[in-house]
Enzyme design. Sequence first.
Site, PDB file in Angstrom:
ATOM      1  N   PRO A  37       0.822  -1.212   0.000  1.00  0.00           N
ATOM      2  CG  PRO A  37      -0.184  -1.177   2.088  1.00  0.00           C
ATOM      3  CD  PRO A  37       0.551  -2.063   1.150  1.00  0.00           C
ATOM      4  CD  GLU A  38       4.140   3.349  -3.605  1.00  0.00           C
ATOM      5  OE1 GLU A  38       4.364   4.558  -3.406  1.00  0.00           O
ATOM      6  OE2 GLU A  38       4.751   2.676  -4.438  1.00  0.00           O
ATOM      7  CE  LYS A  94       5.126   4.765   1.783  1.00  0.00           C
ATOM      8  NZ  LYS A  94       5.744   3.748   0.904  1.00  0.00           N
ATOM      9  CG  HIS A 171      -0.581 -14.267   9.981  1.00  0.00           C
ATOM     10  ND1 HIS A 171       0.521 -14.833  10.577  1.00  0.00           N
ATOM     11  CD2 HIS A 171      -0.856 -15.020   8.886  1.00  0.00           C
ATOM     12  CE1 HIS A 171       0.897 -15.881   9.863  1.00  0.00           C
ATOM     13  NE2 HIS A 171       0.079 -16.028   8.834  1.00  0.00           N
ATOM     14  NE  ARG A 190       6.749 -10.713   3.536  1.00  0.00           N
ATOM     15  CZ  ARG A 190       7.404 -10.352   2.440  1.00  0.00           C
ATOM     16  NH1 ARG A 190       6.725 -10.114   1.333  1.00  0.00           N
ATOM     17  NH2 ARG A 190       8.700 -10.226   2.443  1.00  0.00           N
ATOM     18  NE  ARG A 224      17.449  17.823  -0.142  1.00  0.00           N
ATOM     19  CZ  ARG A 224      17.930  17.496   1.037  1.00  0.00           C
ATOM     20  NH1 ARG A 224      18.765  16.488   1.149  1.00  0.00           N
ATOM     21  NH2 ARG A 224      17.570  18.152   2.111  1.00  0.00           N
ATOM     22  NE  ARG A 333      12.364   0.471  -3.044  1.00  0.00           N
ATOM     23  CZ  ARG A 333      11.484   1.240  -2.411  1.00  0.00           C
ATOM     24  NH1 ARG A 333      11.879   2.125  -1.544  1.00  0.00           N
ATOM     25  NH2 ARG A 333      10.199   1.118  -2.665  1.00  0.00           N
TER      26      ARG A 333
END
Length: 343
Positions: A37-38, A94, A171, A190, A224, A333
């Site tokens: 989930p983002e 999030k 769980h 998890r 940056r 990533r």
Amino acid sequence: MYAPAYRIGLWRSKLEIRGRSPGNWPATLILYPDSVPELPEVETIARGLDTRVAGDTVEHVWIGSRTQPLKSAAGVIAATLEGKRIVRVHRAGKHIVFDLEGEARASQTASQTASQTKKGKRAVRGETRQAASLRRSDQHPSDAQTAQWVVHLGMTGRMVVCEPAAEIAKHTHLIAKLASGRELRFIDPRMFGKLSVHPGGFDPGGVEPLEVSEERFVALFRGRKTPIKSALLNQKLLRGVGNIYADESLFRAGIRPRRRAAAITREQLGRLHRAVREVLREAIELGGSSISDYMDADGEEGFFQLQHRVYGREGEPCLVCRTPIRRVVLAGRSSHYCPKCQK
Ligand SMILES: [Zn+2]
């Protein structure tokens, strides 16, 4: 990993009926079964929870024996939640944030729960703090106690609102019994999810990408030396932009993920600012129609999303210029981009 289990073609008119104007983009909704989930999904889940449980009161909390998801001691979580009214559920980055209000209750249940966990000792200390704050509130009985309960779903976390008779899924780490008779359950196979309570209020850090002004956004990245993609994922700058939406935003802004943030022009940063908000807003708008199943049913997992334009499409033709999408690994990533559309 992101191979869709089902491809569901939607009639364009159907999407338009729901108020979306998909322009020239393929109107394909895909269920991404393994997706984490983002921000847009968390926003939709938080809205769904707000509709379901705002105004309800937590009567009793059961917490399982696994301590991995607990970022506050079990006893402190239970004592903070029990007796509190859920004023509002919303998203910060999030995180799902429950605003709580009411008198704190240093209940027996809380200490019992605490003694069941390995963190019992810490929990008891928390309990003492709770009792101390209770005494303080006795001196000012008109002061309602507020706190925030924060849930991070991690990779596989779920929040379920159900009847008490519903079978308890494997769980399940927390069950909050509500005054309405329903239960709010946290399930996470998890255990990368996190549960915590914040009596003084929760500080998620960073700037909210949907609220940040263009000036502020530009200032975040100016000077940056890191790749722009890494800067977008840096939660201390923007909160809640994850891998998928960073790739999608960079595609729409025409910027390659490896470009140094400092080398990007003011105009391009302005375009990126618009792209980030556009991508997240579109996903949130779409999410509202599909997520209710995710919360209620046990079988349905994963998120429906409008087809990603670059993310997870390595080797597939760019939807604009047909050039094969490339994938590079940046700070561990995957990053996806079109070598022709993005400079
Ligand atoms: Zn292209």
